[in-house]
Design an enzyme around this catalytic site. Structure first.
Site, PDB file in Angstrom:
ATOM      1  N   HIS A 193      -9.355  -4.142  -8.343  1.00 44.37           N
ATOM      2  CA  HIS A 193      -8.222  -4.000  -7.425  1.00 44.37           C
ATOM      3  C   HIS A 193      -8.439  -2.900  -6.399  1.00 44.37           C
ATOM      4  O   HIS A 193      -7.770  -2.883  -5.358  1.00 44.37           O
ATOM      5  CB  HIS A 193      -6.938  -3.717  -8.209  1.00 44.37           C
ATOM      6  CG  HIS A 193      -6.360  -4.934  -8.856  1.00 44.37           C
ATOM      7  ND1 HIS A 193      -5.710  -5.913  -8.145  1.00 44.37           N
ATOM      8  CD2 HIS A 193      -6.340  -5.333 -10.149  1.00 44.37           C
ATOM      9  CE1 HIS A 193      -5.317  -6.862  -8.974  1.00 44.37           C
ATOM     10  NE2 HIS A 193      -5.676  -6.549 -10.191  1.00 44.37           N
ATOM     11  N   SER A 202      -3.425  -0.419  -9.905  1.00 42.52           N
ATOM     12  CA  SER A 202      -3.439  -1.186 -11.146  1.00 42.52           C
ATOM     13  C   SER A 202      -4.081  -0.386 -12.283  1.00 42.52           C
ATOM     14  O   SER A 202      -4.961   0.447 -12.062  1.00 42.52           O
ATOM     15  CB  SER A 202      -4.209  -2.488 -10.940  1.00 42.52           C
ATOM     16  OG  SER A 202      -4.099  -3.323 -12.076  1.00 42.52           O
ATOM     17  N   GLU A 254      40.807  17.604 -16.245  1.00 39.31           N
ATOM     18  CA  GLU A 254      40.047  17.590 -14.992  1.00 39.31           C
ATOM     19  C   GLU A 254      40.882  17.981 -13.776  1.00 39.31           C
ATOM     20  O   GLU A 254      40.367  18.061 -12.666  1.00 39.31           O
ATOM     21  CB  GLU A 254      39.438  16.201 -14.775  1.00 39.31           C
ATOM     22  CG  GLU A 254      38.389  15.847 -15.833  1.00 39.31           C
ATOM     23  CD  GLU A 254      37.672  14.544 -15.542  1.00 39.31           C
ATOM     24  OE1 GLU A 254      38.128  13.785 -14.657  1.00 39.31           O
ATOM     25  OE2 GLU A 254      36.645  14.288 -16.194  1.00 39.31           O
ATOM     26  N   GLN A 296      -9.841  -4.914 -13.805  1.00 32.72           N
ATOM     27  CA  GLN A 296      -8.757  -4.197 -13.137  1.00 32.72           C
ATOM     28  C   GLN A 296      -9.280  -3.198 -12.109  1.00 32.72           C
ATOM     29  O   GLN A 296      -8.597  -2.901 -11.125  1.00 32.72           O
ATOM     30  CB  GLN A 296      -7.877  -3.493 -14.171  1.00 32.72           C
ATOM     31  CG  GLN A 296      -7.085  -4.456 -15.048  1.00 32.72           C
ATOM     32  CD  GLN A 296      -6.315  -5.494 -14.240  1.00 32.72           C
ATOM     33  OE1 GLN A 296      -5.390  -5.165 -13.504  1.00 32.72           O
ATOM     34  NE2 GLN A 296      -6.718  -6.763 -14.354  1.00 32.72           N
ATOM     35  N   ASN A 341       0.828  -1.199   0.000  1.00 33.75           N
ATOM     36  CA  ASN A 341       0.000   0.000   0.000  1.00 33.75           C
ATOM     37  C   ASN A 341       0.870   1.261   0.000  1.00 33.75           C
ATOM     38  O   ASN A 341       2.097   1.177  -0.133  1.00 33.75           O
ATOM     39  CB  ASN A 341      -0.973  -0.012   1.191  1.00 33.75           C
ATOM     40  CG  ASN A 341      -0.236  -0.057   2.531  1.00 33.75           C
ATOM     41  OD1 ASN A 341       0.931   0.318   2.640  1.00 33.75           O
ATOM     42  ND2 ASN A 341      -0.931  -0.509   3.561  1.00 33.75           N
ATOM     43  N   ASP A 350      -2.100 -12.381 -15.243  1.00 30.55           N
ATOM     44  CA  ASP A 350      -1.889 -12.201 -13.802  1.00 30.55           C
ATOM     45  C   ASP A 350      -1.632 -13.522 -13.097  1.00 30.55           C
ATOM     46  O   ASP A 350      -0.885 -13.577 -12.119  1.00 30.55           O
ATOM     47  CB  ASP A 350      -3.129 -11.547 -13.161  1.00 30.55           C
ATOM     48  CG  ASP A 350      -3.208 -10.054 -13.415  1.00 30.55           C
ATOM     49  OD1 ASP A 350      -2.187  -9.466 -13.819  1.00 30.55           O
ATOM     50  OD2 ASP A 350      -4.294  -9.485 -13.207  1.00 30.55           O
ATOM     51  N   GLU A 389       0.114   0.242 -17.416  1.00 28.54           N
ATOM     52  CA  GLU A 389       0.689  -0.980 -16.861  1.00 28.54           C
ATOM     53  C   GLU A 389       0.362  -2.171 -17.768  1.00 28.54           C
ATOM     54  O   GLU A 389       1.252  -2.904 -18.198  1.00 28.54           O
ATOM     55  CB  GLU A 389       0.120  -1.200 -15.459  1.00 28.54           C
ATOM     56  CG  GLU A 389       0.575  -2.492 -14.791  1.00 28.54           C
ATOM     57  CD  GLU A 389      -0.164  -2.761 -13.502  1.00 28.54           C
ATOM     58  OE1 GLU A 389       0.322  -3.601 -12.724  1.00 28.54           O
ATOM     59  OE2 GLU A 389      -1.240  -2.162 -13.278  1.00 28.54           O
ATOM     60  N   HIS A 390      -0.921  -2.380 -18.047  1.00 28.29           N
ATOM     61  CA  HIS A 390      -1.375  -3.454 -18.931  1.00 28.29           C
ATOM     62  C   HIS A 390      -2.000  -2.841 -20.176  1.00 28.29           C
ATOM     63  O   HIS A 390      -2.800  -1.912 -20.070  1.00 28.29           O
ATOM     64  CB  HIS A 390      -2.446  -4.322 -18.273  1.00 28.29           C
ATOM     65  CG  HIS A 390      -2.098  -4.858 -16.921  1.00 28.29           C
ATOM     66  ND1 HIS A 390      -2.469  -4.224 -15.748  1.00 28.29           N
ATOM     67  CD2 HIS A 390      -1.447  -5.985 -16.550  1.00 28.29           C
ATOM     68  CE1 HIS A 390      -2.042  -4.939 -14.721  1.00 28.29           C
ATOM     69  NE2 HIS A 390      -1.417  -6.007 -15.171  1.00 28.29           N
TER      70      HIS A 390
END
Length: 375
Positions: free
Chosen positions: A229, A204, A362, A226, A181, A308, A274-275
């Site tokens: 979720h 999701s 440098e 989805q 979470n 999934d 995501e998907h």
């Protein structure tokens, strides 16, 4: 800022006060008596899992193994005209922690992380998961046993991330995997650097590109799946079909109607979901147009829930637009690449002027001397 400070206070308390603080927060957040053991010692739980479910888990493991084993890569070592050797070698991360949500147990997430880790050669794995009534979900324990994971701890939330990071009640890990979470996500963000993390997983998401040939019932159910979720989950329909656009008018579904599939692809790349499901007459022809997506599923018979759970492809994916720069979980997430070089005397003496001049630019005198001193 309030979330950040809240998580920071708990992490610091645990870092400073160790197991006493871990047990305090276990009692507060998991309702697990802090005086009890955090490590699971009892492994004889086979009788709690129905035989049919054991068979399903076994077949799913096989499918995941068959898919991920093909991702193994060889070391890259080559020689040049000076007979010097250069390359990259792969080495597995030694010890990882897998966070498995316990409030709403997700044994599939354990499969998705532990199987590629095992194939990659990770030697030590542990699991943390919130107990319910003092007990870890038996499916999580069964899968751990099947995969040879011997460390399971009854800890969830911020305290689990802290324990894995600081080595409280367990040996500390090198990298943490697994969804959680907002509190777990923030804890992972704050400990990054002391340990590695897989990603900061958000709510999701699903996006569907569809034309007039798509089956509305398939599309609608995939979008709604989805949203199951949680209220923060997102569903997008990007289509050229006015009929489908109207059919999928539901709360929680963002719909876009365009004149061409090319416009649909452009919008999808902007979303970076995501998907992504592509349900068109010729989905393979749309694939080259997609630049940003965590995973792409082609055709009528590749719904996100199948991926999934059992297809074998990994379901740990970038969210919140992170598909613009992040990848699906794969074997490389469990390995490190180490550069290797063995330079011949001929090459160093002939080519070192390149490094000597750069050191001069440098102002790094000792760098220059390190190269010049060799004869």
């Amino acid at each position: 800022m309030e979330l950040q400070n809240y998580v920071s206070q708990i992490l610091n308390d645990i870092k400073n006060n160790g197991m006493l603080a871990v047990k305090k927060y276990s009692k507060q957040f998991d309702n697990y008596d802090g005086d009890l053991e955090l490590k699971v010692e009892e492994w004889d739980i086979d009788e709690e899992i129905p035989a049919q479910d054991k068979e399903i888990i076994e077949k799913t493991i096989q499918r995941l193994e068959n898919y991920h084993i093909k991702q193994k890569t060889e070391d890259i070592l080559y020689s040049n005209e000076y007979n010097s050797t250069y390359g990259l070698i792969n080495r597995p991360i030694n010890r990882i922690g897998i966070y498995v949500p316990g409030g709403k147990p997700l044994p599939s997430s354990l499969l998705m992380v532990a199987i590629p880790a095992k194939i990659a050669g990770v030697k030590e794995m542990l699991i943390t998961s919130s107990p319910k009534d003092g007990v870890i979900n038996p499916y999580i324990i069964y899968i751990a046993k099947k995969l040879g994971i011997k460390e399971i701890y009854k800890i969830g939330g911020i305290q689990a991330i802290a324990a894995m990071t600081y080595g409280i009640g367990m040996k500390k890990v090198d990298k943490i995997f697994g969804p959680g979470n907002q509190y777990v996500n923030e804890a992972k963000r704050q400990v990054f650097g002391e340990v590695g993390i897989d990603s900061l997983a958000g709510p999701s998401e699903i996006c569907v590109i569809a034309d007039e040939t798509a089956k509305p019932e398939y599309i609608l159910n995939d979008l709604l799946s989805q949203l199951e979720h949680g209220y923060e989950s997102k569903a997008f329909l990007v289509t050229i079909s006015k009929e489908l656009y109207e059919y999928c008018e539901r709360e929680g579904i963002d719909r876009y109607l365009f004149k061409s599939i090319e416009d649909c692809a452009a919008k999808t790349n902007e979303i970076a979901p995501e998907h992504l499901e592509i349900m068109t007459k010729d989905p393979e022809s749309v694939l080259p147009l997609i630049q940003n997506a965590g995973a792409i599923y082609l055709g009528d018979y590749t719904p996100v829930p199948a991926a999934d759970y059992f297809l074998g492809v990994n379901h740990v994916l970038p969210t919140g637009g992170a598909a613009r720069f992040s990848s699906v979980l794969n074997l490389s997430d469990f390995t490190k690449k180490i550069s290797v070089a063995k330079v011949s005397k001929d090459e160093l003496l002939k080519e070192r002027y390149l490094g000597i001049r750069m050191a001069e630019i440098e102002g790094m005198h000792q760098h220059k001397k390190s190269m010049e001193v060799r004869k």
